[in-house]
Design an enzyme around this catalytic site. Sequence first.
Site, PDB file in Angstrom:
ATOM      1  N   GLY A  78       0.813  -1.217   0.000  1.00  0.00           N
ATOM      2  CA  GLY A  78       0.000   0.000   0.000  1.00  0.00           C
ATOM      3  C   GLY A  78       0.844   1.264   0.000  1.00  0.00           C
ATOM      4  O   GLY A  78       1.953   1.275   0.541  1.00  0.00           O
ATOM      5  N   ARG A 142       1.134  -5.643  -5.005  1.00  0.00           N
ATOM      6  CA  ARG A 142       1.105  -6.552  -3.847  1.00  0.00           C
ATOM      7  C   ARG A 142       1.573  -7.974  -4.167  1.00  0.00           C
ATOM      8  O   ARG A 142       1.353  -8.878  -3.363  1.00  0.00           O
ATOM      9  CB  ARG A 142      -0.303  -6.592  -3.261  1.00  0.00           C
ATOM     10  CG  ARG A 142      -0.728  -5.306  -2.565  1.00  0.00           C
ATOM     11  CD  ARG A 142      -1.883  -5.550  -1.609  1.00  0.00           C
ATOM     12  NE  ARG A 142      -2.323  -4.319  -0.970  1.00  0.00           N
ATOM     13  CZ  ARG A 142      -1.754  -3.814   0.124  1.00  0.00           C
ATOM     14  NH1 ARG A 142      -0.738  -4.424   0.680  1.00  0.00           N
ATOM     15  NH2 ARG A 142      -2.221  -2.694   0.653  1.00  0.00           N
ATOM     16  N   ASP A 173       5.533  -7.894   5.792  1.00  0.00           N
ATOM     17  CA  ASP A 173       5.620  -9.056   4.900  1.00  0.00           C
ATOM     18  C   ASP A 173       6.665  -8.848   3.810  1.00  0.00           C
ATOM     19  O   ASP A 173       7.457  -9.750   3.513  1.00  0.00           O
ATOM     20  CB  ASP A 173       4.265  -9.334   4.236  1.00  0.00           C
ATOM     21  CG  ASP A 173       3.323 -10.036   5.193  1.00  0.00           C
ATOM     22  OD1 ASP A 173       3.803 -10.535   6.229  1.00  0.00           O
ATOM     23  OD2 ASP A 173       2.108 -10.071   4.913  1.00  0.00           O
ATOM     24  N   LYS A 199       8.092   0.698   5.603  1.00  0.00           N
ATOM     25  CA  LYS A 199       6.970   1.514   5.118  1.00  0.00           C
ATOM     26  C   LYS A 199       5.642   0.964   5.588  1.00  0.00           C
ATOM     27  O   LYS A 199       5.496  -0.260   5.633  1.00  0.00           O
ATOM     28  CB  LYS A 199       7.007   1.500   3.575  1.00  0.00           C
ATOM     29  CG  LYS A 199       5.786   2.062   2.907  1.00  0.00           C
ATOM     30  CD  LYS A 199       5.131   1.101   1.911  1.00  0.00           C
ATOM     31  CE  LYS A 199       4.416  -0.048   2.570  1.00  0.00           C
ATOM     32  NZ  LYS A 199       3.507  -0.798   1.693  1.00  0.00           N
ATOM     33  N   THR A 200       4.712   1.746   5.939  1.00  0.00           N
ATOM     34  CA  THR A 200       3.272   1.454   6.030  1.00  0.00           C
ATOM     35  C   THR A 200       2.591   2.505   6.901  1.00  0.00           C
ATOM     36  O   THR A 200       3.081   2.829   7.997  1.00  0.00           O
ATOM     37  CB  THR A 200       2.911   0.049   6.573  1.00  0.00           C
ATOM     38  OG1 THR A 200       1.479  -0.035   6.620  1.00  0.00           O
ATOM     39  CG2 THR A 200       3.458  -0.286   7.940  1.00  0.00           C
ATOM     40  N   ASP A 202       0.034   1.981   8.420  1.00  0.00           N
ATOM     41  CA  ASP A 202      -0.587   1.266   9.550  1.00  0.00           C
ATOM     42  C   ASP A 202       0.225   1.382  10.843  1.00  0.00           C
ATOM     43  O   ASP A 202      -0.305   1.145  11.920  1.00  0.00           O
ATOM     44  CB  ASP A 202      -0.765  -0.227   9.222  1.00  0.00           C
ATOM     45  CG  ASP A 202      -1.810  -0.454   8.138  1.00  0.00           C
ATOM     46  OD1 ASP A 202      -2.333   0.539   7.610  1.00  0.00           O
ATOM     47  OD2 ASP A 202      -2.092  -1.622   7.820  1.00  0.00           O
TER      48      ASP A 202
HETATM   49  P1  FBP Z   1       0.502  -1.897   3.581  1.00  0.00           P
HETATM   50  O1  FBP Z   1       0.494  -2.729   4.823  1.00  0.00           O
HETATM   51  O2  FBP Z   1       0.890  -2.635   2.381  1.00  0.00           O
HETATM   52  O3  FBP Z   1       1.311  -0.645   3.779  1.00  0.00           O
HETATM   53  O4  FBP Z   1      -0.982  -1.374   3.300  1.00  0.00           O
HETATM   54  C1  FBP Z   1      -1.731  -0.789   4.278  1.00  0.00           C
HETATM   55  C2  FBP Z   1      -3.166  -0.514   3.880  1.00  0.00           C
HETATM   56  O5  FBP Z   1      -3.335   0.843   3.580  1.00  0.00           O
HETATM   57  C3  FBP Z   1      -4.112  -0.956   4.992  1.00  0.00           C
HETATM   58  O6  FBP Z   1      -4.270   0.052   5.958  1.00  0.00           O
HETATM   59  C4  FBP Z   1      -5.370  -1.274   4.256  1.00  0.00           C
HETATM   60  O7  FBP Z   1      -6.148  -2.218   4.952  1.00  0.00           O
HETATM   61  C5  FBP Z   1      -4.857  -1.848   2.960  1.00  0.00           C
HETATM   62  O8  FBP Z   1      -3.577  -1.271   2.750  1.00  0.00           O
HETATM   63  C6  FBP Z   1      -5.734  -1.566   1.775  1.00  0.00           C
HETATM   64  O9  FBP Z   1      -5.227  -2.246   0.687  1.00  0.00           O
HETATM   65  P2  FBP Z   1      -5.540  -1.899  -0.834  1.00  0.00           P
HETATM   66  O10 FBP Z   1      -4.721  -0.706  -1.188  1.00  0.00           O
HETATM   67  O11 FBP Z   1      -5.070  -3.094  -1.566  1.00  0.00           O
HETATM   68  O12 FBP Z   1      -6.991  -1.605  -0.941  1.00  0.00           O
END
Ligand code: FBP
Length: 548
Positions: A78, A142, A173, A199-200, A202
């Site tokens: 993400g 992803r 991951d 990165k994230t 979250d």
């Molecule tokens: P990452 O863990 O890859 O940084 O992504 C976080 C996130 O933004 C989450 O908060 C959310 O649940 C998810 O990605 C949403 O995924 P997508 O962009 O595939 O809809």
Amino acid sequence: MAKSALQEARSKYAPKLPAALEGAVKVRLGEATKSVSDQDAIQSLFPNTYGLPKLTFEASSEAVEAKPLNAGVILSGGQAPGGHNVIAGIFDGIKKIHPDSRLYGFLMGPDGLVKHNYIELTSQIIDEYRNTGGFDIIGSGRTKLEEKEQFDKGLEVLKKLDIRALVIIGGDDSNTNAAVLAEYYKAIGAPVQVIGCPKTIDGDLKNEQIETSFGFDTATKVYAEVIGNIQRDCNSARKYWHFIKLMGRSASHIALECALQVRPNVAIISEEVEAKNLTLDDVVTSIAEVVAERAKNGENFGTVLIPEGLIEFVPAMKALIAELNDFLAHHEGEFRAVASEDQRAFIIEKLSKANSDLYASLPTTVARQLTLDRDPHGNVQVSLIETEKLLAEMVGTKLAEWKKDGRFVGKFAPLTHFFGYEGRCAMPSNFDADYCYALGRTAACLIAAGVTGYMSSVQNLTAPAKEWIAGGIPTTMMMNMERRHGEMKPVIQKALVDLNGKPFAFFAAHRAEWAKTTSFIYPGPIQFYGPAELCDQPSRTLALEQGK
Ligand code: FBP
């Protein structure tokens, strides 16, 4: 590319750097390391990259003669604000090592490496993206990099481009997979270093070594701004209850940080719900009590923050979802043959008593989401469940009951929101712009040091940027063994909200007061120009964690 006035101005911003990275750099080796747990298992899986020392970069008076080097970069998962600055930092760092060094960007995530889709990132391209949000410079994806065939395919293009190091910018991951890739290349004697970057949005990739993942700071500031605006609207009109779901797949760091910034009337923390073994009805009752209490003072308004991952942390919901997954996997045909208006009753009849009662108590839309919307593996798509609507509806039902016996005397008009995507590509705050650029420059130093299986690390983040400490952490140091898809796997431990930690303690000490009174804070938009106390503040979570 047409640019806004702010984007033009921000492109000239020079990120603040740790003093140690400003001139020539030397490496200080720390002690040998070990994984957080399961040492024997991790060591046997990573014989070539286990136990490496931590590294710290220090200023040096001697410039080292160096040759040009080529590096590759991948954005994985993400989006998170600041990714472009990590890339700019790597670019500037390897050019500083030697002006003929080259940086290649693999397109649309790890897939670009496997499918050999890449571009060379020139200074012209890099300059277009400095201090901007988004991952659009090379795109993200992803695809999981975990098969030997993918590693071998990747190696072909790395060799063709004479790439000496690959930097993978990703979450827990992706960084786990980066460590596996580093080990594999080392084991087969492939001359490619693999370096990770945390990165994230979250905020769940953090530990003793990694103080925060990048993007969390900006994303939470964006959400806090908008929640603050809603709170002011809410306090002006005094007629709505706003149920606001906040992104964050699993951990509740985003919801907690926003709560610390805006002081809502209610904020649910999934980790607490799980620890206290609360039911959905307990959560609903706790919100309804706050609504009823405020109504006694004529305050029929307020805000409720809900973490995206809540449903999976409610133990009873977890059990219901597990039984549904299992039942539908074996009786899919039978279920599909039932007329859609009878499907709810069919499921109620088939489930065990506790799960059946819970399922029957859910609003129709949610019950339907639980049985119909399933992912390609047949599992319930929990992220699609509109928890904010579910809670608003269930609180409404409870208050209607309480109204009958006089326990609730007010009005309840809920509105629902979901904030997630609007924060993931925001223009990075000064903190993220500086932190990301420093992570990129540090990654370049790790490349120059010739190491592999390390994560770029910048610490001491609540001090001024000049005092930040740049270095490298062996990724195996952050690993433990966990069951994934029925198998024990080495993974970087995901950080959930620590219920004994200072950020949660601060929230827990104040929430009763915030519930009763209107203690809203209106943070306003991220500031880029002005005094440091306005522009350079780290997140409240980080500040509290570091005793500030
Ligand atoms: P990452 O863990 O890859 O940084 O992504 C976080 C996130 O933004 C989450 O908060 C959310 O649940 C998810 O990605 C949403 O995924 P997508 O962009 O595939 O809809």
